[in-house]
Design a protein around this motif. Structure first.
Motif, PDB file in Angstrom:
ATOM      1  N   ASN A 143       0.858  -1.182   0.000  1.00 19.75           N
ATOM      2  CA  ASN A 143       0.000   0.000   0.000  1.00 19.75           C
ATOM      3  C   ASN A 143       0.901   1.241   0.000  1.00 19.75           C
ATOM      4  O   ASN A 143       1.372   1.691   1.044  1.00 19.75           O
ATOM      5  CB  ASN A 143      -0.918  -0.019   1.220  1.00 19.75           C
ATOM      6  N   HIS A 144       1.144   1.760  -1.200  1.00 15.61           N
ATOM      7  CA  HIS A 144       2.033   2.908  -1.366  1.00 15.61           C
ATOM      8  C   HIS A 144       1.245   4.180  -0.996  1.00 15.61           C
ATOM      9  O   HIS A 144       0.803   4.941  -1.854  1.00 15.61           O
ATOM     10  CB  HIS A 144       2.496   2.949  -2.831  1.00 15.61           C
ATOM     11  N   LEU A 145       1.095   4.397   0.309  1.00 18.69           N
ATOM     12  CA  LEU A 145       0.269   5.507   0.790  1.00 18.69           C
ATOM     13  C   LEU A 145       0.789   6.859   0.318  1.00 18.69           C
ATOM     14  O   LEU A 145       2.005   7.078   0.243  1.00 18.69           O
ATOM     15  CB  LEU A 145       0.277   5.511   2.328  1.00 18.69           C
ATOM     16  N   LEU A 323       1.289   9.142 -17.894  1.00 15.05           N
ATOM     17  CA  LEU A 323       2.487   9.936 -18.204  1.00 15.05           C
ATOM     18  C   LEU A 323       3.505   9.819 -17.059  1.00 15.05           C
ATOM     19  O   LEU A 323       4.704   9.636 -17.298  1.00 15.05           O
ATOM     20  CB  LEU A 323       2.105  11.398 -18.442  1.00 15.05           C
ATOM     21  N   HIS A 324       3.002   9.909 -15.851  1.00 13.93           N
ATOM     22  CA  HIS A 324       3.877   9.783 -14.681  1.00 13.93           C
ATOM     23  C   HIS A 324       4.685   8.479 -14.758  1.00 13.93           C
ATOM     24  O   HIS A 324       5.896   8.470 -14.561  1.00 13.93           O
ATOM     25  CB  HIS A 324       3.041   9.832 -13.398  1.00 13.93           C
ATOM     26  N   PHE A 325       3.997   7.373 -15.057  1.00 13.82           N
ATOM     27  CA  PHE A 325       4.721   6.093 -15.090  1.00 13.82           C
ATOM     28  C   PHE A 325       5.661   6.000 -16.288  1.00 13.82           C
ATOM     29  O   PHE A 325       6.739   5.411 -16.187  1.00 13.82           O
ATOM     30  CB  PHE A 325       3.743   4.918 -15.012  1.00 13.82           C
ATOM     31  N   GLN A 326       5.269   6.621 -17.396  1.00 15.31           N
ATOM     32  CA  GLN A 326       6.207   6.659 -18.535  1.00 15.31           C
ATOM     33  C   GLN A 326       7.492   7.373 -18.132  1.00 15.31           C
ATOM     34  O   GLN A 326       8.591   6.924 -18.445  1.00 15.31           O
ATOM     35  CB  GLN A 326       5.581   7.404 -19.713  1.00 15.31           C
TER      36      GLN A 326
HETATM   37  N1  ARG Z   1      -1.552   8.090  -3.941  1.00 14.55           N
HETATM   38  C1  ARG Z   1      -1.594   8.236  -5.367  1.00 14.55           C
HETATM   39  C2  ARG Z   1      -2.906   8.912  -5.764  1.00 14.55           C
HETATM   40  O1  ARG Z   1      -3.890   8.767  -5.096  1.00 14.55           O
HETATM   41  C3  ARG Z   1      -1.465   6.938  -6.108  1.00 14.55           C
HETATM   42  C4  ARG Z   1      -0.168   6.194  -5.873  1.00 14.55           C
HETATM   43  C5  ARG Z   1       0.085   5.148  -6.899  1.00 14.55           C
HETATM   44  N2  ARG Z   1       1.256   4.363  -6.688  1.00 14.55           N
HETATM   45  C6  ARG Z   1       2.494   4.747  -6.978  1.00 14.55           C
HETATM   46  N3  ARG Z   1       3.501   3.970  -6.701  1.00 14.55           N
HETATM   47  N4  ARG Z   1       2.695   5.909  -7.569  1.00 14.55           N
HETATM   48  O2  ARG Z   1      -2.947   9.563  -6.786  1.00 14.55           O
END
Ligand code: ARG
Length: 551
Positions: A143-145, A323-326
């Motif tokens: 869970n990447h909070l 885009l962020h992940f790219q």
């Molecule tokens: N907390 C982010 C949002 O609600 C999403 C996070 C997605 N995971 C990651 N590793 N960027 O927009």
């Protein structure tokens, strides 16, 4: 396995197995071998080849009959054996394969309510974790909070200026949301506020005690609130390492990228130029020295590669973050990390709300628990109407109400947008979770009523078209799970379960179990019902949905 046996028979004659086909209609056998391409080698007409092979090839235990039909050689499998094998097969999960998959999902933003996008991520991620575990992977649920960033500075300012602990503790989430909204409203007329927020965030980043204490309080309250929802949805995590967790690693991360020679300075900020790949630059440090979301994701990926040595590193995140992940993935690729090829963004579209149901218009925030409550309440009413004598009504309503929302979400192709409509979500006879649960309960009820017959089931008597169709559908179960896993799409399994229900309900109408006079046939049907019930229950559980015995 029946096919394997035919392949073995063919191998003795040196006939390639690829020629084997499914015949266009079942009267022509279960498998067919067209003999056209053999004509050259055998120097005979295909019809003759088929006739010769018919004489030469011997049926075996599971292959009952081999006959020539024009240029085709047809194989008939032992139906009783086939039916028995499918109906009596155990629903096992695959053997562990020692490969680890890190799965990043749910990821709500601390101090903000759990919204519909987070629900989608949670449900899709939860289902994928179960499906991939079923396929033999070791899944690490992360869970990447969203627990770091300038919003904390704003909140601390707002709380210091207008907040009150007693009020906060009464209903933390609504209170924090209101404070946050107020901050933005007042910032419209007082531009100083933004700076004040930034100052507090800078203090937090520098480890200021007071800021840190607030951060801990707000995080704790938020997590308590999220955990209530997770509990209702039956979702658990292996790691709660959110953005803040990577904070101590960010300096080194930036240094490492600089060493690789891919970092540039631009107007005081540090960026990775991705123009030649048609991607806007990845900012890794803002001009005021603070890091951003992308920096933390870069650090997180490096950390996961080291810690888990993943086979795949997956992110279940809104398509609007593509885009962020790219940017993040390209940066890591340029930095030369070989494992970047195993990182996958699993995007999903937007769930829209019908006007009048619940509006997503600015300012109106949808609290997920309200959506769940509303669904459970509606189901309670339906049960009150349809089955008022049901035991444990409240518990069943909770299971069904939640399933309605979850199944609705999962049954739609995740990439497409979908529109949420209460009438459709709660339709017990539509393509819904309640329909699948209801079908499961119906099978359970047949089994409760079934006379405990000691008769040996006569599987060869399952020859009705509806029975054959049901057996065929059950045989496709593992394949549906595999496809779901390969494409990271729980919707494939959800749609499979829908079809299984339709086929089962057709069988239920046409092939009675408890009034059938032929006891050996009735017994075979009961086993078929039992298998259907187990398949539905396991399929639903892989989607994170419970299957009540009665409803
Ligand atoms: N907390 C982010 C949002 O609600 C999403 C996070 C997605 N995971 C990651 N590793 N960027 O927009």
């Amino acid at each position: 396995m029946f096919k394997e046996e035919i392949i073995k028979i063919l191998k003795k004659e040196k006939i390639p197995k690829d020629l084997l086909q499914a015949p266009p209609n079942p009267e022509m056998g279960d498998y067919a071998l067209p003999c056209f391409s053999l004509a050259k080698e055998y120097k005979k007409a295909p019809q003759e080849i088929a006739k010769d092979l018919e004489k030469k090839l011997k049926p075996s235990k599971n292959i009952e009959k081999i006959t020539a039909n024009g240029p085709y050689l047809n194989f008939f499998i032992n139906k009783a054996q086939y039916n028995k094998e499918i109906i009596e097969a155990k629903l096992n999960k695959k053997k562990p394969n020692k490969k680890t998959i890190t799965l990043d999902f749910s990821q709500p933003n601390i101090m903000k309510p759990f919204n519909i996008a987070h629900l989608r991520s949670t449900m899709i991620g939860n289902a994928l974790s179960k499906i991939l575990t079923h396929e033999g992977y070791k899944v690490v649920k992360i869970n990447h909070l969203g627990d770091w960033g300038t919003q904390f500075g704003k909140m601390i300012y707002a709380y210091e200026a207008w907040g009150n602990k007693t009020e906060l503790m009464k209903d933390p989430m609504h209170y924090m949301t209101n404070l946050y909204v107020r901050f933005h409203k007042e910032a419209e007329t007082d531009p100083n506020l933004e700076d004040k927020g930034r100052e507090w965030f800078a203090k937090l980043e520098q480890g200021n005690k007071k800021a840190r204490t607030y951060w801990e309080l707000f995080s704790k309250l938020s997590l308590q609130y999220y955990n209530k929802t997770y509990k209702r949805l039956n979702v658990t995590f292996d790691s709660w390492a959110g953005e803040a967790f990577y904070e101590p690693m960010l300096k080194d991360t930036i240094l490492l990228l600089q060493k690789k020679g891919i970092v540039k300075e631009s107007e005081g900020a540090l960026i990775v130029d991705l123009e030649s790949y048609g991607i806007t630059p990845c900012i890794i440090q803002k001009s005021d020295g603070s890091t951003i979301y992308a920096t933390r994701d870069i650090a997180a990926a490096i950390y996961r590669a080291k810690t888990y040595k993943f086979y795949k590193n997956l992110y279940v995140v809104d398509v609007r973050q593509s885009l962020h992940f790219q940017q993040v993935f390209k940066t890591l690729e340029l930095a030369g990390f070989p494992w970047i090829k195993d990182c996958v963004h699993i995007p999903f579209g937007t769930m829209k709300f019908e006007e009048g149901v619940m509006s997503t218009r600015k300012g109106i925030i949808i609290f997920l628990e309200d959506v769940l409550d509303k669904s459970v309440e509606a189901v309670e009413k339906i049960i009150e109407e349809k089955n008022p004598k049901l035991k444990d009504k409240k518990k069943v309503a909770e299971k069904v109400g939640i399933a309605a929302i979850v199944f609705w979400d999962l049954s739609h192709d995740r990439v497409k947008d979908s529109t949420f409509s209460w009438a459709k979500v709660l339709d017990f006879s539509g393509e819904t979770g309640p329909y699948v649960q209801y079908t499961h309960a119906r099978a359970a009820s047949i089994l409760r009523k079934a006379k405990s017959s000691k008769r040996i089931p006569a599987y060869e008597k399952l020859t009705h078209a509806a029975e054959k169709e049901l057996i065929k559908q059950i045989a496709l179960y593992e394949q549906a799970i595999e496809k779901s896993a390969d494409q990271y799409k729980p919707s494939i399994l959800a749609k499979y379960l829908m079809t299984l229900c339709q086929v089962f309900n057709d069988f239920y109408e046409k092939c009675p179990c408890n009034t059938e006079q032929d006891e050996t046939l009735a017994s075979a049907r009961v086993y078929l019902v039992k298998k259907t019930k187990e398949t539905l229950a396991q399929g639903l559980s892989l989607l994170g949905i419970q299957a009540p015995e009665e409803m």
